[in-house]
Design an enzyme around this catalytic site. Structure first.
Site, mmCIF file in Angstrom:
data_model
loop_
_atom_site.group_PDB
_atom_site.id
_atom_site.type_symbol
_atom_site.label_atom_id
_atom_site.label_comp_id
_atom_site.label_asym_id
_atom_site.label_seq_id
_atom_site.Cartn_x
_atom_site.Cartn_y
_atom_site.Cartn_z
ATOM 1 N N VAL A 129 17.260 37.386 13.622
ATOM 2 C CA VAL A 129 17.377 37.008 12.199
ATOM 3 C C VAL A 129 17.599 35.500 12.052
ATOM 4 C CG1 VAL A 129 18.771 37.370 10.109
ATOM 5 C CG2 VAL A 129 18.315 39.280 11.668
ATOM 6 N N ALA A 131 15.549 33.152 12.768
ATOM 7 C CA ALA A 131 15.042 32.474 13.962
ATOM 8 C C ALA A 131 13.652 31.886 13.751
ATOM 9 C CB ALA A 131 15.027 33.446 15.137
ATOM 10 N N SER A 138 11.746 37.317 9.985
ATOM 11 C CA SER A 138 12.447 38.604 9.836
ATOM 12 C C SER A 138 12.575 38.982 8.361
ATOM 13 C CB SER A 138 13.836 38.551 10.485
ATOM 14 O OG SER A 138 14.750 37.808 9.702
ATOM 15 N N SER A 139 12.712 37.979 7.489
ATOM 16 C CA SER A 139 12.878 38.273 6.052
ATOM 17 C C SER A 139 11.612 38.929 5.501
ATOM 18 C CB SER A 139 13.200 37.001 5.267
ATOM 19 O OG SER A 139 12.177 36.039 5.417
ATOM 20 N N ALA A 170 9.252 40.506 7.287
ATOM 21 C CA ALA A 170 9.009 41.798 7.934
ATOM 22 C C ALA A 170 9.863 42.888 7.298
ATOM 23 C CB ALA A 170 9.277 41.699 9.437
ATOM 24 N N ASP A 199 4.370 34.255 5.223
ATOM 25 C CA ASP A 199 5.028 35.244 6.095
ATOM 26 C C ASP A 199 4.759 36.685 5.650
ATOM 27 O OD1 ASP A 199 5.991 33.011 7.360
ATOM 28 O OD2 ASP A 199 8.103 33.554 7.244
HETATM 29 N N1 ADP Z 1 17.052 43.810 10.014
HETATM 30 C C1 ADP Z 1 17.347 43.305 8.809
HETATM 31 N N2 ADP Z 1 18.034 44.044 7.899
HETATM 32 C C2 ADP Z 1 18.343 43.521 6.676
HETATM 33 N N3 ADP Z 1 18.025 42.258 6.280
HETATM 34 C C3 ADP Z 1 17.361 41.482 7.141
HETATM 35 C C4 ADP Z 1 16.977 41.956 8.441
HETATM 36 N N4 ADP Z 1 16.313 40.959 9.075
HETATM 37 C C5 ADP Z 1 16.297 39.905 8.205
HETATM 38 N N5 ADP Z 1 16.911 40.199 7.055
HETATM 39 C C6 ADP Z 1 17.126 39.289 5.890
HETATM 40 O O1 ADP Z 1 16.406 38.083 6.123
HETATM 41 C C7 ADP Z 1 17.325 36.949 6.171
HETATM 42 C C8 ADP Z 1 16.799 35.896 7.133
HETATM 43 O O2 ADP Z 1 15.635 35.339 6.568
HETATM 44 P P1 ADP Z 1 15.231 33.826 6.757
HETATM 45 O O3 ADP Z 1 16.364 32.914 6.426
HETATM 46 O O4 ADP Z 1 13.976 33.643 5.996
HETATM 47 O O5 ADP Z 1 14.961 33.699 8.322
HETATM 48 P P2 ADP Z 1 13.744 34.334 9.179
HETATM 49 O O6 ADP Z 1 12.788 34.955 8.228
HETATM 50 O O7 ADP Z 1 13.179 33.142 9.876
HETATM 51 O O8 ADP Z 1 14.362 35.290 10.136
HETATM 52 C C9 ADP Z 1 18.645 37.567 6.566
HETATM 53 O O9 ADP Z 1 19.745 36.760 6.179
HETATM 54 C C10 ADP Z 1 18.599 38.893 5.800
HETATM 55 O O10 ADP Z 1 18.918 38.677 4.440
HETATM 56 C C1 PMV Z 2 9.413 27.096 5.964
HETATM 57 C C2 PMV Z 2 8.336 28.127 5.634
HETATM 58 O O1 PMV Z 2 7.064 27.473 5.640
HETATM 59 C C3 PMV Z 2 8.291 29.249 6.677
HETATM 60 C C4 PMV Z 2 9.589 29.976 6.858
HETATM 61 O O2 PMV Z 2 9.512 30.960 7.874
HETATM 62 P P1 PMV Z 2 10.824 31.707 8.418
HETATM 63 O O3 PMV Z 2 11.504 32.351 7.250
HETATM 64 O O4 PMV Z 2 11.712 30.629 8.998
HETATM 65 O O5 PMV Z 2 10.362 32.668 9.425
HETATM 66 C C5 PMV Z 2 8.614 28.683 4.233
HETATM 67 C C6 PMV Z 2 7.445 29.407 3.575
HETATM 68 O O6 PMV Z 2 6.284 29.233 4.001
HETATM 69 O O7 PMV Z 2 7.679 30.121 2.601
HETATM 70 MG MG MG Z 3 12.050 34.134 6.432
#
Ligand code: ADP
Ligand code: PMV
Ligand code: MG
Length: 333
Positions: A110, A112, A116-117, A119, A160
């Site tokens: 998460v 990273a 993950s958001s 997905a 994404d």
């Molecule tokens: N397995 C999960 N269950 C619930 N919420 C999740 C899960 N994985 C991700 N999220 C949500 O997505 C957020 C992270 O998203 P973001 O900041 O965009 O980072 P990234 O998309 O790069 O992982 C988490 O704080 C949470 O709100």
């Molecule tokens: C920074 C950005 O270009 C990608 C963000 O990807 P992630 O949530 O860090 O996996 C934001 C977006 O495209 O909406």
């Molecule tokens: Mg994200």
């Protein structure tokens, strides 16, 4: 009735952040997934069981015979906002309000940079829409996923949720996309172990842009052109060696520009330089930055680069492109 759906993580090969400003970007779905099970419940409430999310702001205090738990409920609710908004949007779309339990398990780290958001939003939309009997195409699911990110983050390009819903290898700009031929890319992903919030990083870039548009705008324009060039190289009939060398150079430039925007960290740059020294042709941040992941292009050197990432304090992951986006795994009537 019960539905199990899954959606993949992604890496952005070129163009994160500038894509939020309408420039193009290139991304690929990868073989890490988030699984969401949706079922009706009797109590009429919406219940979310997120098994992989740490409870933020949890404080535990002990006396000799008692344990006290305190939670920052505001923060805990915020963490589930992607899932909540996804459920709300589908219910609105279906014109139905039902008691639903959603359970989430995920292979994606998460915060990273691996999406993950998106997905979790896409898999939730997929599972809940099927449960409510709402027929949505993958494109419609991607659009709803984009809405979820806009509601929670305030800004989102939509790349994404699109790549997570559709899968494969995509060139994306302003809501439209083109599927690129899936090529085997010899890449290594390096995870710093720390996380960055996309919402905060996008806001940081926005602040720089508003305060110094004459400096930031040319950087974003350069990023856009670099993505056009990368697309040309990917589609060209060059032999692989030349292709990888050109793409590697473009990755290094893209990393430098992301650093200039203020989204790199020392750990990310350490992994980037360690990879290049171990023979990668290119290495850059992937995703929002501020922690999270980088990736390296390392034909014939994947093992060496993985070792260098480990020595530099990161966790290497060798991943493959996932052709499949959202998948309905199981429907139990
Ligand atoms: N397995 C999960 N269950 C619930 N919420 C999740 C899960 N994985 C991700 N999220 C949500 O997505 C957020 C992270 O998203 P973001 O900041 O965009 O980072 P990234 O998309 O790069 O992982 C988490 O704080 C949470 O709100
Ligand atoms: C920074 C950005 O270009 C990608 C963000 O990807 P992630 O949530 O860090 O996996 C934001 C977006 O495209 O909406
Ligand atoms: Mg994200």
């Amino acid at each position: 009735m019960r539905v199990l759906a899954s959606a993949p993580a992604k890496i952005i090969l070129f163009g994160e952040h500038s894509v939020v400003y309408g420039k193009p970007a290139i991304a690929a779905a990868i073989d890490l997934r988030t699984y969401v099970k949706a079922e009706f419940n009797e109590n009429g409430r919406i219940r979310i069981e997120a098994k992989d999310i740490r409870t933020p702001g949890l404080t535990v205090s002990f006396t000799e015979d008692q344990i006290y738990f305190e939670t920052d409920y505001g923060k805990a609710a915020e963490v589930l906002s992607y899932v909540r908004e996804a459920i709300n949007l589908v219910m609105e779309e279906a014109g139905k309000q039902k008691g639903i339990t959603v359970s989430i398990t995920s292979q994606i780290p998460v915060g990273a940079g691996l999406g993950s958001s998106a997905a979790v939003a896409v898999a939730t939309i997929g599972a809940v829409s099927r449960l409510l009997g709402l027929e949505l195409s993958k494109k419609e699911i991607a659009k709803l996923g984009h809405k979820v990110e806009l509601l929670v983050q305030g800004a989102s390009s939509g790349i994404d949720p699109t790549v997570s819903a559709v899968g494969g290898f995509l060139y994306y700009q302003k809501g439209s996309f083109e599927s690129l031929p899936v090529v085997e890319l010899p890449i290594v992903v390096g995870y710093t172990g720390s996380s960055g919030s996309t919402k905060e990083l996008v806001a940081k870039v926005r602040k720089n842009y508003e305060e110094m548009p004459e400096i930031i705008e040319p950087i974003l324009n350069s990023m856009g052109r670099l993505v056009e060039k990368a697309r040309e190289v990917i589609l060209a009939e060059y032999d692989k060696e030349i292709k990888f060398q050109l793409l590697g150079r473009l990755m290094n430039i893209n990393h430098g520009l992301l650093d200039a925007l203020g989204v790199s960290t020392k750990s990310l740059s350490d992994l980037v330089y360690a990879s290049r020294e171990a023979g990668a042709l290119g290495a850059k941040i992937t995703g929002a930055g501020g922690g999270g992941c980088m990736y390296a292009l390392a034909p014939g050197k994947q093992t060496e680069v993985a070792t260098a990432i480990k020595i530099a304090g990161g966790v290497p992951m060798i991943t493959k492109i996932s052709r499949e986006g959202l998948r309905i795994e199981e429907v139990e009537e």
